[in-house]
Design a protein around this motif. Sequence first.
Motif, mmCIF file in Angstrom:
data_model
loop_
_atom_site.group_PDB
_atom_site.id
_atom_site.type_symbol
_atom_site.label_atom_id
_atom_site.label_comp_id
_atom_site.label_asym_id
_atom_site.label_seq_id
_atom_site.Cartn_x
_atom_site.Cartn_y
_atom_site.Cartn_z
ATOM 1 N N LEU A 55 0.862 -1.193 0.000
ATOM 2 C CA LEU A 55 0.000 0.000 0.000
ATOM 3 C C LEU A 55 0.896 1.240 0.000
ATOM 4 O O LEU A 55 0.939 1.991 0.975
ATOM 5 C CB LEU A 55 -0.895 0.009 1.253
ATOM 6 N N PRO A 56 1.650 1.461 -1.105
ATOM 7 C CA PRO A 56 2.651 2.536 -1.090
ATOM 8 C C PRO A 56 2.015 3.910 -0.924
ATOM 9 O O PRO A 56 0.923 4.166 -1.433
ATOM 10 C CB PRO A 56 3.325 2.401 -2.453
ATOM 11 N N LYS A 57 2.756 4.779 -0.206
ATOM 12 C CA LYS A 57 2.250 6.148 -0.019
ATOM 13 C C LYS A 57 2.833 7.080 -1.070
ATOM 14 O O LYS A 57 2.396 8.210 -1.202
ATOM 15 C CB LYS A 57 2.606 6.633 1.385
ATOM 16 N N SER A 58 3.859 6.595 -1.781
ATOM 17 C CA SER A 58 4.406 7.436 -2.846
ATOM 18 C C SER A 58 4.679 6.564 -4.064
ATOM 19 O O SER A 58 4.873 5.352 -3.950
ATOM 20 C CB SER A 58 5.694 8.127 -2.362
ATOM 21 N N ALA A 59 4.669 7.206 -5.238
ATOM 22 C CA ALA A 59 4.860 6.452 -6.486
ATOM 23 C C ALA A 59 6.339 6.190 -6.746
ATOM 24 O O ALA A 59 6.695 5.400 -7.621
ATOM 25 C CB ALA A 59 4.252 7.228 -7.648
ATOM 26 N N ALA A 60 7.220 6.862 -5.980
ATOM 27 C CA ALA A 60 8.656 6.735 -6.246
ATOM 28 C C ALA A 60 9.126 5.316 -5.946
ATOM 29 O O ALA A 60 8.712 4.720 -4.968
ATOM 30 C CB ALA A 60 9.416 7.721 -5.360
ATOM 31 N N SER A 61 9.976 4.791 -6.838
ATOM 32 C CA SER A 61 10.553 3.484 -6.529
ATOM 33 C C SER A 61 11.992 3.462 -7.012
ATOM 34 O O SER A 61 12.425 4.333 -7.775
ATOM 35 C CB SER A 61 9.747 2.355 -7.165
ATOM 36 N N THR A 62 12.758 2.496 -6.546
ATOM 37 C CA THR A 62 14.150 2.364 -6.957
ATOM 38 C C THR A 62 14.332 0.946 -7.480
ATOM 39 O O THR A 62 13.389 0.162 -7.503
ATOM 40 C CB THR A 62 15.098 2.563 -5.751
ATOM 41 N N GLU A 63 15.581 0.644 -7.840
ATOM 42 C CA GLU A 63 15.863 -0.693 -8.366
ATOM 43 C C GLU A 63 15.464 -1.765 -7.355
ATOM 44 O O GLU A 63 15.078 -2.861 -7.723
ATOM 45 C CB GLU A 63 17.371 -0.771 -8.657
ATOM 46 N N ARG A 64 15.544 -1.438 -6.081
ATOM 47 C CA ARG A 64 15.320 -2.456 -5.051
ATOM 48 C C ARG A 64 14.103 -2.190 -4.164
ATOM 49 O O ARG A 64 13.925 -2.838 -3.139
ATOM 50 C CB ARG A 64 16.569 -2.624 -4.188
ATOM 51 N N THR A 65 13.295 -1.199 -4.518
ATOM 52 C CA THR A 65 12.007 -1.061 -3.815
ATOM 53 C C THR A 65 10.902 -1.237 -4.854
ATOM 54 O O THR A 65 10.945 -0.637 -5.922
ATOM 55 C CB THR A 65 11.859 0.304 -3.101
ATOM 56 N N HIS A 66 9.940 -2.083 -4.540
ATOM 57 C CA HIS A 66 8.944 -2.495 -5.522
ATOM 58 C C HIS A 66 7.543 -2.216 -4.993
ATOM 59 O O HIS A 66 7.325 -2.224 -3.777
ATOM 60 C CB HIS A 66 9.072 -3.994 -5.805
ATOM 61 N N LYS A 67 6.609 -2.000 -5.909
ATOM 62 C CA LYS A 67 5.210 -1.783 -5.506
ATOM 63 C C LYS A 67 4.468 -3.117 -5.587
ATOM 64 O O LYS A 67 4.720 -3.916 -6.488
ATOM 65 C CB LYS A 67 4.525 -0.784 -6.439
ATOM 66 N N GLY A 68 3.537 -3.325 -4.661
ATOM 67 C CA GLY A 68 2.720 -4.543 -4.695
ATOM 68 C C GLY A 68 3.212 -5.586 -3.709
ATOM 69 O O GLY A 68 4.198 -5.385 -2.992
ATOM 70 N N ARG A 69 2.462 -6.694 -3.667
ATOM 71 C CA ARG A 69 2.824 -7.784 -2.759
ATOM 72 C C ARG A 69 3.979 -8.612 -3.331
ATOM 73 O O ARG A 69 4.173 -8.656 -4.548
ATOM 74 C CB ARG A 69 1.632 -8.725 -2.587
#
Length: 400
Positions: free
Chosen positions: A328-342
């Motif tokens: 349930l991300p609070k921001s759309a930002a992601s990096t190579e090692r942070t992912h959205k979703g389960r």
Amino acid sequence: MIRPLHPGTAAIVKATIPALEAHGLAITKTMYASLMQDPAIAAMFNQTDQANGRQPHALAAAVLAYARHIEHPEKLKAALDLIVERHVAVMVEADQYPVVGAALLGAIRTVLGDAATPAIMEAWGDAYRFLAEVLITREADVYAERAALEGGWRDWRSLRVEKRTRETDSVTSFWLVPADDKPVLMHKPGQFLTFRLDRDGLNTRRSYSISSAPDARGYRISVKRDPNGQVSRWFHDQLAVGDIVDVTPPAGNFTLEGKAEVPVLLVSAGIGITPFMSMLLAPRVSGNTHPLHLVHGDHDLGSMPFQSELVNLSATTSPLLIDLFESLPKSAASTERTHKGRISASWVRSRVTPETHVYVCGPRSFQRDLIHGLVEQGVNREQIHHEFFGSDEEVTSGRS
Ligand SMILES: NC(=O)C1=CN([C@@H]2O[C@H](COP(=O)(O)OP(=O)(O)OC[C@H]3O[C@@H](n4cnc5c(N)ncnc54)[C@H](OP(=O)(O)O)[C@@H]3O)[C@@H](O)[C@H]2O)C=CC1
């Protein structure tokens, strides 16, 4: 000394298999209803697993397995190992076996009625006596071994809360040191402590994974507040610095031991990260050389505990990879090692080699989905290890 089964017991017990298949659950439910009248016995059991029927289901399956394999006890070894592990974790004592045996036999008589002939009752009495002697002997060995280790102990030991650390809004760590100021048994990363909680209206025993590196000074546990959980609320709201709690020695087989050099994938969700923190922090102490990869999922970065420790670890520990998932991300930002979703089984599967050992800890449904997904996608069951407090039958069987 373990006395063998009487001649004739095995044949009669095997003849009761159809009755157990039909009425096993009724027998174990009746047995637990009678046992729970005794508060000292009730305290040994997870009342949630009683209420949702998991424990009676698990015991009915165990009784049936015992009847089926009574002539080939070697087939019961894995199940007996698990029972011994669970029993020593909550400090089951020899004098409790007759109480449980009487409740089991009473339940067989109640549920089967006239079908429970004197010969059947005698055979099951003998079968229970034999099993109890096997377990009591093995549990006595474990208690003696733990007491003989440096810093070990036999009964409950008093630890003092030295420090509380707020990890997130809902997770607090408790640093525990021995009240007698003598060294404690160094735990194996992945092990847990069991607490005897018999105050402030609590009457229970509860296990928490140790989240610190092995250290003879003491232990850290990290507790997530469950708004409906009496025990976690007690830790958060009542347990203060300077207070004393009684605990067993560290227990559990969810450890990396014996598999040095093997690549290890640690997959956790929520507060299931706690045993992995101990594993990740341990290399500093033991010179552990497993290539480590942590994959952790939580609602969002703000609800993930231990983030600054993980940042330090990834800077100082090699080789260590960390992937974080936000459901349930609070921001759309992601990096190579942070992912959205389960975390998904297919994502994990693509990181598993034939040599990798996968360790899984987190919510029950997470463990069940991940383990089933990995096995379906060809990962060998022997490569997967999981930990769950309470009865974990459905994590491995697929029952929800
Ligand atoms: N040693 C042990 O045995 C230990 C066991 N535990 C157990 O771990 C559990 C952790 O619970 P808690 O921290 O409250 O977890 P949460 O309910 O906070 O969930 C944590 C994360 O897991 C995700 N998740 C839940 N189910 C699945 C699934 N089936 N597949 C993929 N991701 C999933 C959630 O996603 P979403 O937001 O989409 O729901 C969320 O991102 C507790 O039940 C505790 O008993 C904890 C510590 C030690």
